[in-house]
Write an enzyme that holds these catalytic residues in place. Structure first.
Site, PDB file in Angstrom:
ATOM      1  N   MET A 169      -3.618  13.486  14.352  1.00 16.14           N
ATOM      2  CA  MET A 169      -2.316  14.116  14.120  1.00 16.14           C
ATOM      3  C   MET A 169      -2.487  15.184  13.047  1.00 16.14           C
ATOM      4  O   MET A 169      -3.367  15.092  12.189  1.00 16.14           O
ATOM      5  CB  MET A 169      -1.267  13.092  13.678  1.00 16.14           C
ATOM      6  CG  MET A 169      -1.014  11.999  14.693  1.00 16.14           C
ATOM      7  SD  MET A 169       0.527  11.098  14.383  1.00 16.14           S
ATOM      8  CE  MET A 169       1.716  12.268  15.022  1.00 16.14           C
ATOM      9  N   HIS A 216       3.790  -0.966   4.392  1.00 21.65           N
ATOM     10  CA  HIS A 216       2.421  -1.203   4.859  1.00 21.65           C
ATOM     11  C   HIS A 216       1.733  -2.109   3.837  1.00 21.65           C
ATOM     12  O   HIS A 216       1.617  -1.762   2.668  1.00 21.65           O
ATOM     13  CB  HIS A 216       1.683   0.136   4.977  1.00 21.65           C
ATOM     14  CG  HIS A 216       0.209  -0.003   5.229  1.00 21.65           C
ATOM     15  ND1 HIS A 216      -0.687   0.968   4.879  1.00 21.65           N
ATOM     16  CD2 HIS A 216      -0.519  -1.009   5.786  1.00 21.65           C
ATOM     17  CE1 HIS A 216      -1.906   0.578   5.209  1.00 21.65           C
ATOM     18  NE2 HIS A 216      -1.824  -0.616   5.759  1.00 21.65           N
ATOM     19  N   HIS A 264      -0.190  14.673   6.678  1.00 20.30           N
ATOM     20  CA  HIS A 264      -0.594  13.490   7.443  1.00 20.30           C
ATOM     21  C   HIS A 264      -1.572  13.871   8.536  1.00 20.30           C
ATOM     22  O   HIS A 264      -1.314  14.764   9.349  1.00 20.30           O
ATOM     23  CB  HIS A 264       0.602  12.801   8.085  1.00 20.30           C
ATOM     24  CG  HIS A 264       0.191  11.628   8.938  1.00 20.30           C
ATOM     25  ND1 HIS A 264      -0.163  10.428   8.399  1.00 20.30           N
ATOM     26  CD2 HIS A 264       0.040  11.500  10.281  1.00 20.30           C
ATOM     27  CE1 HIS A 264      -0.493   9.587   9.361  1.00 20.30           C
ATOM     28  NE2 HIS A 264      -0.377  10.220  10.520  1.00 20.30           N
ATOM     29  N   HIS A 305       0.834  -1.199   0.000  1.00 20.51           N
ATOM     30  CA  HIS A 305       0.000   0.000   0.000  1.00 20.51           C
ATOM     31  C   HIS A 305       0.868   1.247   0.000  1.00 20.51           C
ATOM     32  O   HIS A 305       0.618   2.178  -0.750  1.00 20.51           O
ATOM     33  CB  HIS A 305      -0.920  -0.002   1.217  1.00 20.51           C
ATOM     34  CG  HIS A 305      -1.914   1.108   1.206  1.00 20.51           C
ATOM     35  ND1 HIS A 305      -1.870   2.161   2.078  1.00 20.51           N
ATOM     36  CD2 HIS A 305      -2.978   1.336   0.409  1.00 20.51           C
ATOM     37  CE1 HIS A 305      -2.870   2.986   1.835  1.00 20.51           C
ATOM     38  NE2 HIS A 305      -3.557   2.510   0.828  1.00 20.51           N
ATOM     39  N   HIS A 306       1.871   1.272   0.839  1.00 19.83           N
ATOM     40  CA  HIS A 306       2.864   2.335   0.784  1.00 19.83           C
ATOM     41  C   HIS A 306       4.123   1.874   1.513  1.00 19.83           C
ATOM     42  O   HIS A 306       4.094   0.901   2.269  1.00 19.83           O
ATOM     43  CB  HIS A 306       2.337   3.638   1.405  1.00 19.83           C
ATOM     44  CG  HIS A 306       2.210   3.610   2.893  1.00 19.83           C
ATOM     45  ND1 HIS A 306       1.048   3.261   3.539  1.00 19.83           N
ATOM     46  CD2 HIS A 306       3.099   3.876   3.881  1.00 19.83           C
ATOM     47  CE1 HIS A 306       1.222   3.319   4.839  1.00 19.83           C
ATOM     48  NE2 HIS A 306       2.463   3.690   5.075  1.00 19.83           N
ATOM     49  N   GLN A 320      10.116   0.663   5.914  1.00 20.33           N
ATOM     50  CA  GLN A 320       8.831   0.231   6.463  1.00 20.33           C
ATOM     51  C   GLN A 320       7.832   0.080   5.323  1.00 20.33           C
ATOM     52  O   GLN A 320       7.689   0.976   4.489  1.00 20.33           O
ATOM     53  CB  GLN A 320       8.295   1.255   7.459  1.00 20.33           C
ATOM     54  CG  GLN A 320       6.941   0.878   8.056  1.00 20.33           C
ATOM     55  CD  GLN A 320       6.254   2.051   8.712  1.00 20.33           C
ATOM     56  OE1 GLN A 320       5.847   2.993   8.055  1.00 20.33           O
ATOM     57  NE2 GLN A 320       6.140   2.009  10.040  1.00 20.33           N
ATOM     58  N   HIS A 359      -5.062  11.587  10.785  1.00 18.32           N
ATOM     59  CA  HIS A 359      -5.787  10.324  10.870  1.00 18.32           C
ATOM     60  C   HIS A 359      -7.145  10.508  10.202  1.00 18.32           C
ATOM     61  O   HIS A 359      -7.277  11.322   9.293  1.00 18.32           O
ATOM     62  CB  HIS A 359      -5.884   9.880  12.315  1.00 18.32           C
ATOM     63  CG  HIS A 359      -4.549   9.522  12.911  1.00 18.32           C
ATOM     64  ND1 HIS A 359      -4.361   9.239  14.237  1.00 18.32           N
ATOM     65  CD2 HIS A 359      -3.323   9.421  12.341  1.00 18.32           C
ATOM     66  CE1 HIS A 359      -3.091   8.968  14.469  1.00 18.32           C
ATOM     67  NE2 HIS A 359      -2.435   9.078  13.332  1.00 18.32           N
TER      68      HIS A 359
END
Length: 893
Positions: free
Chosen positions: A312, A170, A240, A103-104, A168, A242
């Site tokens: 956030m 996702h 960014h 996904h990313h 990382q 939520h």
């Protein structure tokens, strides 16, 4: 004798192979380049992570080592050391990931990762780094790749405290791994040991005090800091939040002027996007950002935090600075004053509609949230180009023959009436000008009315004027008092005339029939526009000169400037600045640079270059532009046929000013554009195009049309020139040029071809003859020679096999590949690193110690969002990204 020779040959090959490996330790790495590996789902091939191209340049391959996600919305990390103890520079990122799989993914730099072997689950128990994790790269499905400008690099290694890279990834949908295949997604870093002239860095703006009341429709989180460091040049941004975030915007504020750096919906893929404007940030400027939230659907206060039930507000600015004064990481956590944000552009409060197929979370939600547009109802002019709208010709407009000559200019008055500036019986032909001097003065001025005011709905002429005054009309505009401002390329003059039909001259700039390039003369001025606030006058000059001139309302010269450029080493001058449009909501002036096929925009007050819009679809020519403040800013343009090269279809364009995305293209249905020369757009979204070759004005209006889709979920994804890839949804696809070989932003390695060279065809009769001849020859050859011939290739094959086997054994013994050790195994990584790092600076500790906030859920956080707790109310998860707040520089920024 033959056997002795073969033995000598075998040993020679063996020792040659050995010497190559000893003399050049990168020999095996270069060999592995030939065995290219690019499929992220194929983990079976051996690959070399470090490849040395030459003594200065090298590449580092970072991959997750065979991950099999078992849960949707899971996060896995792997760490790779910086391959040199000395300073090095990342100059390019090449992602290797499938949109169906990852996904990313995000790349961080830090000194101490949570693990140095294998991979680990960094979404539940552990984070990314024990110290400060510095984001360096982000890739997301359906988002443009991050590209560094030329001569810019991220500095790593040495004393930078970036000794490890942590990748990382996702994984959104675990059902893709039902067959238990492994994933090896990742990216390749192009690096160099050569110092770069400019150093890339990250500026993080984040809110820490915002509280979102339950049920409240709109809550703003405002952040602002005074910039106190050396000049920095933003080139990418990232937002960014939520699930409650609806739009995030960032600006530079200088002398009261707000210039957008970036604006995006946080529901879209949260990668880095190119900045909206090419600007610099200097000491004394203010950096400001706003996040717009809604508390609808919540029953308790929502505070800033790391779990999905928290929120956030982060705005990232990726920038570069001169390497002698570079500060690699800066941050701002100060609340912005209400006095400052009283002047924030209205666009910052307007949510960006997002198609469900492009939202960050890949989970299937039972009930979609309400349309984000409900947060603030747009004004009428902000509803002009709704999603799904397409401009189509009004074939029965005008209702009567307007009896026009060559239509050179269009404008609108305060009533919305259309004003047409045309050339009557005068025609601009091949003999009209020589070296900018008009050659047909003996024809006298145009005797017909050159200015016509027309009803935009019915096409009826309301007023006509402008007789016996102009020789070769060109550009026209109006001011706030509806006075006419016009240019005449034959007279080399700019006129201000009253609108009462009496043609009273209120102001004249330039000298009749006297071209020049000083402050008091023009040479074929093409267009003029007026600042509605200050009354300042801007003139594009023109066919002979390549400049924009600025005058006071009284006609006093103030300044002038040429073309701008984001390239520090190469500035392309104007080539016929042909049309102007003023952006009142942004205080900017945009220029259609005709022969360069581009649109350039500048700060109206200072002439500072802001941005350039140049598209392949323009075909190398942009004749005219117009602007509407609808939907945060829409640019309208028409192209033309170049005098050389391949021409694009003649058409009009609707362009998102902020993202530079072409939203729509249009052309008439009952006729063809021949020479579209000017364009205007009304408050209700109607568009008028004046065609100088067909002596006509064509009207277009918005119309809904059937949605066409080329990808899942009805979403069409276009790859835009210069790394500007953006989502194009529910709009008619614009017509395209014949395909060119794309400049790949993601350079995939070529896999070995499975095809073999075709064998030459041989007729059956010829085959039979050749076989007979070969058989006869074989019978004449002695047995000893045949034996020798058969022995030589056999010995060669054995020698090569022994050599390759020996080499492979050597490589396997010292290969530095990351082992795929499951982090959850007994005695594995988790058992070794469950302890918390003492003294680590992370946002979890910061929030925990902040006034009024609980430590629950923050112990293992660095910054941005962790899925430690799932939001059962709305079914959405926060993006699990472990971000450390970059350390602030010595002075407060």
């Amino acid at each position: 004798m033959g056997a002795l020779g073969c033995t000598v040959l075998m040993f020679a090959l063996f020792f040659q192979c050995h010497s190559l490996s000893v003399q050049n330790p990168m020999f095996r790495s270069k060999r592995f380049q030939d065995r290219a590996w690019s499929d992220p789902n194929d983990c079976s091939r051996t690959r070399q992570s470090f490849v040395l191209s030459n003594p200065y340049n090298f590449s580092l391959d970072i991959r997750v080592p065979g991950v099999i996600p078992t849960e949707s919305d899971s996060y896995y990390c792997t760490a790779v050391p910086v391959p040199t103890p000395w300073e090095a520079y990342i100059v390019d990122f090449v992602p290797h990931a499938s949109m169906d799989t990852a996904h990313h993914m995000i790349l961080y730099g830090c000194k101490t990762p949570y693990a140095t072997q294998g991979y680990w689950d960094c979404g539940k128990e552990l984070g990314t780094c024990r110290d400060q994790a510095k984001i360096m790269y982000a890739w997301a499905r359906n988002a443009p790749p991050t590209k560094l400008p030329k001569d810019v690099g991220f500095k790593v290694g040495g004393d930078t405290r970036v000794n490890y890279f942590v990748l990382q990834i996702h994984y959104g949908d675990a059902t893709y791994f039902r067959d238990h295949h492994r994933d090896c997604s990742g990216l390749t870093l192009r690096m160099t040991s050569k110092p770069q002239p400019f150093i890339a860095g990250m500026y993080l703006m984040m809110s820490v005090d915002t509280v979102i009341p339950p049920g409240k429709k709109v809550t703003n989180a405002d952040i602002a800091c005074t910039y106190t460091s050396s000049p920095m040049y933003p080139f990418a941004f990232r937002t960014h939040t939520h699930s409650l975030g609806k739009v995030v915007s960032g600006y530079r504020v200088r002398n009261g002027q707000w210039t957008q750096i970036g604006r995006q919906s946080p529901l879209l893929p949260q990668a880095f996007y190119p900045v909206a404007n090419t600007i610099d940030v200097r000491n004394g400027d203010t950096l400001a950002a706003r996040c717009v939230f809604t508390g609808e659907g919540r029953t308790t206060d929502t505070q800033i935090g790391g779990t999905s039930s928290d929120e956030m507000c982060n705005f990232y600015i990726m920038y570069y600075m001169d390497n002698t004064r570079a500060v690699p990481y800066m941050s701002c956590r100060e609340d912005g004053s209400s006095e400052l944000f009283r002047n924030i552009p209205p666009e910052a409060n307007i949510p960006i509609p997002v198609s469900p197929g492009h939202m960050m979370s890949m989970k299937q939600e039972s009930a979609p949230q309400k349309d984000v547009v409900e947060l603030q109802e747009p004004k009428r002019e902000e509803q002009v180009l709704d999603q799904g709208a397409h401009l189509v010709e009004v074939s029965d407009w005008p209702g009567a023959d307007l009896q026009l000559g060559q239509v050179s200019g269009l404008a609108l008055n305060s009533n919305g009436d259309l004003i047409i500036f045309h050339r009557g019986d005068h025609i601009w032909g091949i003999n009209s000008f020589i070296n900018g001097i008009y050659q047909q003065k003996d024809l006298g001025p145009i005797q017909q009315s050159t200015i016509m005011v027309v009803d935009p709905v019915k096409g009826k002429v309301l007023k006509a004027s402008g007789r016996n005054k102009f020789y070769m009309p060109h550009g026209i505009t109006t001011d706030k008092d509806d006075n006419y401002w016009l240019t005449d390329v034959a007279l080399h003059q700019v006129f201000k005339l009253s609108n009462d039909g009496q043609d009273q001259q209120l102001l004249v700039l330039g000298e009749a029939f006297e071209p020049g390039s000083d402050k008091k003369h023009f040479c074929q001025p093409t267009d003029v526009t007026v600042d509605p606030v200050t009354g300042n006058i801007y003139v594009s000059d023109g066919y002979c000169n390549s400049r924009i001139l600025k005058f006071s309302p009284e006609g006093k010269y103030i300044s002038h400037w040429g073309a701008g450029s984001s390239d520090r080493k190469r500035r392309v001058p104007f080539w016929i600045p042909h049309s102007l449009t003023f952006l009142p909501d942004k205080r900017e002036l945009c220029v259609a640079d005709r022969e360069n096929g581009r649109i350039q925009c500048f700060m109206a007050d200072t002439g500072e270059f802001v941005k350039e819009i140049k598209k392949e679809q323009f075909g190398g020519e942009v004749f005219a532009i117009a602007y509407s403040p609808a939907q945060g800013g829409l640019m309208y343009a028409v192209n033309g046929e170049p005098p050389y090269g391949q021409a694009a279809p003649l058409q009009g364009f609707v362009i998102n000013y902020s993202t530079k995305e072409i939203l729509d293209s249009f052309s008439p249905d009952t006729q063809e554009f021949k020479l579209p020369h000017d364009i205007v757009v009304t408050e209700d979204g109607s568009v008028f195009v004046g065609d100088a070759a067909s002596d006509s004005v064509i009207k277009f209006v918005s119309a809904k049309e059937e949605h066409r889709s080329v990808k899942k979920g009805g979403i069409e994804v276009q790859e835009i020139e210069e790394t500007e890839a953006f989502v194009q949804a529910n709009l008619k696809p614009f017509s395209k040029l014949p395909p060119r070989p794309p400049v790949a932003a993601v350079q995939k390695m070529q896999e070995p071809s499975q095809k073999q060279s075709p064998q030459p065809l041989v007729a059956p009769e010829e085959k039979k003859t050749l076989k007979s001849v070969a058989s006869q020859s074989a019978q004449d050859v002695s047995t000893a020679i045949i034996t020798s011939l058969l022995l030589v290739p056999l010995v060669l094959v054995i020698a090569i096999g022994v050599c390759l086997r020996w080499k492979r054994g050597r490589m396997d013994s010292d290969d530095c590949q990351v082992k795929s050790e499951p982090s959850g195994s007994a005695g594995g990584i988790l058992g070794k690193i469950r302890g918390k790092a003492a003294g680590s600076l992370n946002l979890g500790n910061f929030f925990a110690s902040h006034k009024g906030y609980t430590r629950q859920g923050f112990d293992r956080l660095s910054t941005e969002g962790s899925d430690l707790e799932k939001d059962e109310e709305d079914g959405t998860d926060s993006e699990n990204e472990e971000y450390s707040a970059p350390p602030a520089p010595g002075p407060s920024s």
